[in-house]
Write a protein that holds these residues in place. Structure first.
Motif, short mmCIF file in Angstrom:
data_model
loop_
_atom_site.label_atom_id
_atom_site.label_comp_id
_atom_site.label_asym_id
_atom_site.label_seq_id
_atom_site.Cartn_x
_atom_site.Cartn_y
_atom_site.Cartn_z
N VAL A 69 -34.12 11.76 -9.67
CA VAL A 69 -33.16 10.71 -9.31
C VAL A 69 -33.83 9.87 -8.22
O VAL A 69 -34.59 10.40 -7.40
CB VAL A 69 -31.83 11.30 -8.80
CG1 VAL A 69 -31.06 11.95 -9.93
CG2 VAL A 69 -32.06 12.30 -7.67
N GLN A 172 -29.99 7.05 -8.94
CA GLN A 172 -29.72 7.07 -10.37
C GLN A 172 -30.76 7.92 -11.09
O GLN A 172 -31.82 8.24 -10.53
CB GLN A 172 -29.74 5.66 -10.95
CG GLN A 172 -31.11 5.00 -10.87
CD GLN A 172 -31.13 3.63 -11.54
OE1 GLN A 172 -30.10 3.00 -11.70
NE2 GLN A 172 -32.31 3.20 -11.92
N LEU A 173 -30.47 8.29 -12.31
CA LEU A 173 -31.41 9.06 -13.11
C LEU A 173 -32.65 8.23 -13.39
O LEU A 173 -32.56 7.05 -13.75
CB LEU A 173 -30.76 9.49 -14.42
CG LEU A 173 -29.62 10.50 -14.31
CD1 LEU A 173 -28.90 10.66 -15.64
CD2 LEU A 173 -30.15 11.86 -13.84
N GLY A 174 -33.83 8.84 -13.22
CA GLY A 174 -35.07 8.15 -13.53
C GLY A 174 -35.63 7.40 -12.34
O GLY A 174 -35.19 7.55 -11.21
N PRO A 182 -32.75 -2.19 -16.49
CA PRO A 182 -31.88 -1.25 -17.23
C PRO A 182 -31.34 -0.16 -16.31
O PRO A 182 -32.06 0.78 -15.97
CB PRO A 182 -32.82 -0.69 -18.31
CG PRO A 182 -34.18 -0.82 -17.72
CD PRO A 182 -34.17 -2.05 -16.88
N GLN A 183 -30.10 -0.27 -15.90
CA GLN A 183 -29.51 0.68 -14.97
C GLN A 183 -29.12 1.96 -15.69
O GLN A 183 -28.70 1.95 -16.85
CB GLN A 183 -28.27 0.07 -14.30
CG GLN A 183 -28.54 -1.24 -13.58
CD GLN A 183 -29.45 -1.06 -12.39
OE1 GLN A 183 -29.30 -0.12 -11.62
NE2 GLN A 183 -30.40 -1.97 -12.22
N THR A 184 -29.28 3.09 -15.01
CA THR A 184 -28.83 4.37 -15.54
C THR A 184 -27.72 4.91 -14.65
O THR A 184 -27.34 4.29 -13.66
CB THR A 184 -29.99 5.37 -15.60
OG1 THR A 184 -30.53 5.55 -14.28
CG2 THR A 184 -31.10 4.88 -16.51
N GLU A 185 -27.22 6.09 -15.00
CA GLU A 185 -26.06 6.64 -14.31
C GLU A 185 -26.40 7.04 -12.88
O GLU A 185 -27.43 7.67 -12.62
CB GLU A 185 -25.55 7.85 -15.07
CG GLU A 185 -24.23 8.40 -14.54
CD GLU A 185 -23.69 9.51 -15.41
OE1 GLU A 185 -22.60 10.01 -15.10
OE2 GLU A 185 -24.37 9.88 -16.39
N SER A 610 -38.74 15.06 -17.73
CA SER A 610 -37.90 13.97 -18.20
C SER A 610 -38.72 12.84 -18.79
O SER A 610 -38.22 11.74 -19.02
CB SER A 610 -37.03 13.44 -17.06
OG SER A 610 -37.84 13.04 -15.97
N THR A 612 -40.87 10.91 -17.51
CA THR A 612 -41.00 9.73 -16.66
C THR A 612 -42.47 9.50 -16.38
O THR A 612 -43.20 10.43 -16.08
CB THR A 612 -40.26 9.94 -15.33
OG1 THR A 612 -38.90 10.23 -15.62
CG2 THR A 612 -40.34 8.69 -14.47
#
Length: 658
Positions: A69, A172-174, A182-185, A610, A612
């Motif tokens: 995160v 956020q994740l990533g 590109p937004q993640t949660e 993940s 990444t």
């Protein structure tokens, strides 16, 4: 191939086991010649087959392993070492974050930022925009804390993050994404004082000063439930697994039977019970080792102990499987306490310690004194998991105070504090239970926090713990050889060993480019301290106590509005940096030890899992060469400085389960 135990082999195995199992502890201690040798029973399942029927053998667990995160954050309170050059895309992102977290209206009244716009705040030399990274399990409990790593933006003019504080940063994740990307949660937040590695010349600028950590600064705010995915979807099996979890962990976060919910014939959602809030990994391992059929715990425990004797290659898994059975497993593991196979013996004692078996303490005490180096370390760690016992406390005090190996001393210290903290919690729970009068009762979480934050003197362990300004914990062990130990992850802690661990004149200590000076000519003139506050805020001169514990309190006191008394208001990192300078200048005979940091490795491992890209996390080549984990200094220079790995301990099972 797994083979069932039936017919003649089964009867023969039972006969051999009955003959070869050892005399219970009631018969007293025997010599090695008198003790029976434990041998593998005939036709016992070994390898993964020994754990058939457990939840972990029939399901795949999702959201339990840490993932990366990250986000962009802002550090304030720097001594002119921040950055005035923030890339436009990052600046726009940070302006939005500042407005979002302040509710759309800035209120920096009574601060140096009063009347400034977000853009003006970002361009000040006492602030720096940083990349914030952490690794956390998305399925962890709400409020679970974790360490985060902060580093200056690549190519920025920020020279040091020392003395700074990270404002609330959404994670956020990533990898971090700028506005429009590109937004993640968003599942976590981070904030708190920045900890800079103190072993890279305190106060000197360089790439290593651009990297820091916030110990326990991350918090999970939007957890997702764990998910168990059946390898062979079947409604009846999903129901059985759900029932097994709720039977083994009945006190779910939403009341009885709320730990597991079957979503369909393939997926089961699991929520961590409150009692495992600070022991998430323990909960996961116990759950995965839980038998789906819990109707025959004795037979299951017997099968596991036989497998342990036959094949120690899966000893770790079998320990958790026996722990998952609970107290019903004790009669079977107790027979293995006298095994002549060290791996079998230590595994059995690990189960006994986690289930708070006082019989295990007798053998662990003996191993602490008489075992080899590896066995002694394992035994001293396990001994901290068992309640009570004055002999155990004395053995641990001797190990912590006078142990030959540094790692062994630290492990004994951790065990002593673990026992003292648990005893303190028991007293608080009892006092709360007997409290009269109106008023809201303290929750279990509040009592645990209180027990962990303060341990008054006069306990059986003969240790003390105080909270220094709410910033870090100071542990005092008034016995043994002088030693100073600091943690670099989780709860910030400093431990001082020895009855009178002090500065010894003549001495001269300087840190932070001579902004801090500590000097003494002899025992009669006292210890003089001079500190030049940053940003021209004055100079403090003070005569201080030579005792290390008193000096630590003086350095940190005054850091918060509620922390009264004379002091310098140092952060934990600055206090540790001062202690490192004291040790480097040989101003105390005490040894100096630090907990080995594993945060960076954890983040990289989570990034790999993940998928990444590594460049998103390590954009500056300088960080590989000047990482905070590295300790500078020529090999031929004698230094009383050590980096030790402190064994991570599993907490004993909740006593109510017994």
């Amino acid at each position: 191939m797994d083979r069932p135990i039936d017919g003649t082999p089964r009867r023969l195995a039972a006969t051999l086991l009955a003959v070869l199992m050892f005399t219970p502890l009631l018969h007293g201690c025997t010599s090695a010649r008198e003790r029976a040798v434990v041998r593998a029973p005939v036709d016992v399942e070994v390898g993964p087959g020994a754990l058939r029927g457990t939840i972990g053998r029939e399901t795949t667990l999702l959201r339990a392993r840490p993932v990366v995160v990250s986000g962009y954050g802002m550090i304030v309170g720097l001594n002119g070492t921040g950055s005035t050059d923030v890339p436009e895309a990052v600046a726009a992102t940070m302006e939005r974050e500042i407005l979002t977290l302040s509710g759309g209206e800035l209120d920096f009244s009574d601060t140096v930022f009063a009347g400034l716009s977000p853009r003006q705040i970002l361009r000040r030399s006492d602030t720096a925009v940083v990349i914030v990274e952490g690794a956390v399990a998305p399925g962890g409990p709400d409020g679970m804390r974790f360490d985060v790593r902060v580093r200056a933006l690549p190519g920025s003019t920020a020279t040091s993050l020392e003395g700074g504080r990270l404002l609330t940063t959404r994670l956020q994740l990533g990898p971090p994404i700028t506005l429009g990307g590109p937004q993640t949660e968003i599942i976590a937040e981070a904030r708190g004082e920045v900890y800079i590695n103190p072993f890279a010349a305190p106060g000197e600028l360089g790439p290593q000063r651009r990297i820091g950590r916030v110990l326990g600064g991350g918090v999970l705010i939007d957890p997702q439930p764990l998910e168990l995915v059946l390898q062979n979807p079947l409604h009846s099996r999903a129901v059985a697994i759900t029932r097994a979890i709720n039977q083994r962990f009945p006190d779910g976060p939403r009341g009885e039977g709320s730990t597991a919910f079957g979503r369909d014939d393939q997926v089961i959602q699991v929520y961590t019970p409150d009692k495992y809030h600070d022991r998430f990994e323990d909960f996961v391992r116990l759950m995965m080792a839980t038998p789906i059929n819990q109707n025959f715990p004795d037979a299951t425990a017997r099968r596991y102990t036989r497998a342990l004797v036959a094949d120690t290659s899966i000893a770790d898994e079998l320990v958790w499987a026996l722990r998952a059975i609970g107290p019903r497993a004790l009669p079977f593991v107790q027979d293995l306490y006298v095994s002549e196979d060290p791996a079998v013996q230590l595994a059995a004692l690990g189960v006994g310690a986690s289930l708070n078996d006082p019989r295990a303490a007798v053998f662990l005490e003996r191993l602490v004194v008489e075992g080899d180096q590896r066995t002694r370390l394992g035994a001293v760690t396990l001994l901290g998991m068992i309640d009570g016992g004055r002999t155990s406390d004395e053995v641990l005090r001797q190990a912590a105070g006078y142990g030959r190996e540094l790692t062994f001393r630290i492990a004994a210290y951790e065990s002593l504090m673990q026992r003292a903290e648990r005893a303190r919690l028991g007293r608080l729970v009892e006092a709360e239970r007997n409290r009269f009068g109106a008023g809201q009762r303290a929750t279990e979480t509040q009592l645990r926090l209180a027990a962990a934050s303060r341990i008054p003197p006069g306990n059986a362990q003969q240790v003390e713990r105080v909270s220094v300004g709410g910033r870090f914990l100071l542990d005092l062990l008034p016995f043994g050889e002088p030693l100073i130990y600091v943690t670099q992850q989780g709860r910030p802690r400093i431990a001082v060993f020895g009855e009178r661990t002090s500065l010894e004149p003549p001495l001269m200590v300087d840190a932070w480019s001579d902004r801090l000076l500590i000097a003494a000519d002899d025992d009669t003139t006292g210890v003089r301290l001079r500190y030049e506050r940053p940003n021209g805020r004055g100079i403090v001169t003070q005569t201080v106590s030579p005792r290390i514990a008193d000096l630590i309190v003086f350095l940190a006191r005054g850091g918060t509005a509620s922390d009264f008394g004379p002091g310098l208001g140092f952060t934990y990192a600055q206090v540790v940096g001062t202690l490192a300078a004291i040790q480097e200048d040989r101003a105390t005979p005490a040894g100096f030890a630090t907990e080995e940091d594993r945060l960076r490795a954890l983040i990289l491992a989570a990034a790999d899992r993940s998928n990444t890209d590594r460049p998103a996390l390590l954009e500056e080549g300088e960080e590989d060469e000047n990482d905070p984990e590295m300790i500078a200094g020529p090999d031929d220079e004698p230094r009383r400085q050590f980096v030790v790995t402190v064994p991570r301990k599993s907490e004993p099972e909740d006593r109510a389960d017994e």
